[in-house]
Every structure is written in C-alpha cells, then in structure tokens.
Design an enzyme around this catalytic site. Sequence first.
Site, PDB file in Angstrom:
ATOM      1  N   LYS A   2       0.819  -1.218   0.000  1.00  0.00           N
ATOM      2  CA  LYS A   2       0.000   0.000   0.000  1.00  0.00           C
ATOM      3  C   LYS A   2       0.859   1.277   0.000  1.00  0.00           C
ATOM      4  CE  LYS A   2      -4.011  -2.059   2.334  1.00  0.00           C
ATOM      5  NZ  LYS A   2      -5.033  -1.844   3.386  1.00  0.00           N
ATOM      6  N   TYR A   7     -12.677  -2.232  -3.660  1.00  0.00           N
ATOM      7  CA  TYR A   7     -13.124  -2.431  -2.273  1.00  0.00           C
ATOM      8  C   TYR A   7     -14.655  -2.417  -2.147  1.00  0.00           C
ATOM      9  CZ  TYR A   7      -8.553  -2.081   0.148  1.00  0.00           C
ATOM     10  OH  TYR A   7      -7.296  -2.306   0.658  1.00  0.00           O
ATOM     11  N   PHE A  33     -15.786   3.377   6.954  1.00  0.00           N
ATOM     12  CA  PHE A  33     -14.425   3.740   6.553  1.00  0.00           C
ATOM     13  C   PHE A  33     -14.200   3.662   5.039  1.00  0.00           C
ATOM     14  CE2 PHE A  33     -14.463  -0.760   7.922  1.00  0.00           C
ATOM     15  CZ  PHE A  33     -13.955  -1.402   6.796  1.00  0.00           C
ATOM     16  N   ARG A  70      -2.282 -14.467   4.619  1.00  0.00           N
ATOM     17  CA  ARG A  70      -3.064 -13.814   5.683  1.00  0.00           C
ATOM     18  C   ARG A  70      -2.308 -13.896   7.016  1.00  0.00           C
ATOM     19  NH1 ARG A  70      -7.309 -10.657   4.347  1.00  0.00           N
ATOM     20  NH2 ARG A  70      -8.423 -11.221   6.227  1.00  0.00           N
ATOM     21  N   THR A  99      -5.561  -7.044  10.797  1.00  0.00           N
ATOM     22  CA  THR A  99      -5.811  -5.812  10.037  1.00  0.00           C
ATOM     23  C   THR A  99      -5.270  -4.589  10.767  1.00  0.00           C
ATOM     24  OG1 THR A  99      -7.834  -6.843   9.210  1.00  0.00           O
ATOM     25  CG2 THR A  99      -7.644  -4.460   8.930  1.00  0.00           C
ATOM     26  N   ARG A 155       2.446  -6.574   9.219  1.00  0.00           N
ATOM     27  CA  ARG A 155       1.751  -5.395   9.763  1.00  0.00           C
ATOM     28  C   ARG A 155       2.291  -5.006  11.140  1.00  0.00           C
ATOM     29  NH1 ARG A 155      -4.110  -7.356   7.555  1.00  0.00           N
ATOM     30  NH2 ARG A 155      -4.187  -6.106   5.651  1.00  0.00           N
ATOM     31  N   ASN A 197      -1.936   0.191   6.883  1.00  0.00           N
ATOM     32  CA  ASN A 197      -1.464  -1.105   7.412  1.00  0.00           C
ATOM     33  C   ASN A 197      -0.564  -1.852   6.430  1.00  0.00           C
ATOM     34  OD1 ASN A 197      -3.480  -1.862   5.662  1.00  0.00           O
ATOM     35  ND2 ASN A 197      -4.623  -3.102   7.124  1.00  0.00           N
ATOM     36  N   HIS A 209      -2.189  -5.422   1.671  1.00  0.00           N
ATOM     37  CA  HIS A 209      -3.510  -6.053   1.527  1.00  0.00           C
ATOM     38  C   HIS A 209      -3.280  -7.464   1.018  1.00  0.00           C
ATOM     39  CE1 HIS A 209      -7.641  -6.845   0.230  1.00  0.00           C
ATOM     40  NE2 HIS A 209      -7.084  -7.368  -0.861  1.00  0.00           N
ATOM     41  N   GLU A 211      -9.741 -10.778  -7.359  1.00  0.00           N
ATOM     42  CA  GLU A 211      -8.801  -9.656  -7.178  1.00  0.00           C
ATOM     43  C   GLU A 211      -7.634  -9.730  -8.176  1.00  0.00           C
ATOM     44  OE1 GLU A 211      -7.733  -9.431  -3.020  1.00  0.00           O
ATOM     45  OE2 GLU A 211      -9.733  -8.722  -2.474  1.00  0.00           O
TER      46      GLU A 211
END
Length: 136
Positions: free
Chosen positions: A12, A52, A60, A88, A94, A105, A115, A118, A129
């Site tokens: 990100k 998203y 958010f 994950r 998250t 993270r 964070n 993704h 995705e």
Amino acid sequence: MSDVEHTLSIIKPDAVERNLEKNIKKIFFDKGFKIVNEKKIQIEKNEAERFYKVHETKPFYNDLCSYLSSGPIIVMVLEKKNAVLDNRKLMGATNPKDADEGTIRAKYGISIDKNSVHGSDSVENAKIEIDFFFKD
Ligand code: CMP
C-alpha cells in the site's frame, strides 16, 4: 498436486512511500512465496471504489478508497501451496496494534488504514482480485 494457490498482495501507499518494497518482498521470499506477476501503479479513486466494493456500506469506505488511490502501490500475484491463508497469517491482523510479532503489519503497519499490505481473504476472492488487476 493441485494445492498450489495464487493470491493477490498489494504493498500500500504508506509502505511504498517508505521504500519498504524490498523488505516486504524478502519476507515473502523467505516464506517460500514466488511473485509470478507484479506491477507498480497508481489507481484512480473510482478504481479503488470498485476494488473495495465489498466494503461500500462501511463507515471507513470513503477514506479507504481515497487512501489506496493516494500514491503508488505495488500489486503482486503470489504463488505458493496454501498461498491465501499463509499470506493472511504472514500479514497479521488488520489493525497493526493487534498483529502478532513477526508479521508484516506488526513490523511496518502504522494504523488500521496505513497497514502496509492487503491480501485476498479467500481462494474465491483471490481469483476476483487477481483478475481485477491483471486481466486485460
Ligand atoms: P485491507 O486488508 O486492505 O481491507 C480493507 C481495509 O480497510 C483494511 O485492510 C484496512 O486498512 C481498512 N480499514 C479501515 N478501518 C477498518 C476497520 N474498522 N475494520 C476493517 N478494516 C478497516
């Protein structure tokens, strides 16, 4: 062997901005992931909104989409046995403050928004995705 999976990972804007691309990729390589496709891009807010969409009713959502489109990101297709779940686990929770020690993270995340990474949350969503960014 049919258990080799692909998952989508995004580095990100907060992590790209801090030049963490190499560090994060090294974490993936060290855990046995291969990067089989990748590109560095900046997306428009409307593209972030489409990506998203599953979060569109969340409070958010607007900030999240503004943020993802605020600077360059690196989108990658990771390959590995059990790639979705293992990615994950490697990313951590998250919210970086809840993430286990040693996760990406916990190491690099700044806040629940910033964070750093993704990752797809299921094999089904991984396909969606990956197609979103790599199907032309
Ligand atoms: P990500 O895994 O990219 O999926 C959606 C993102 O929404 C999530 O990471 C967070 O960065 C962001 N987000 C912001 N607030 C929240 C929240 N309260 N719960 C979950 N995700 C949130």
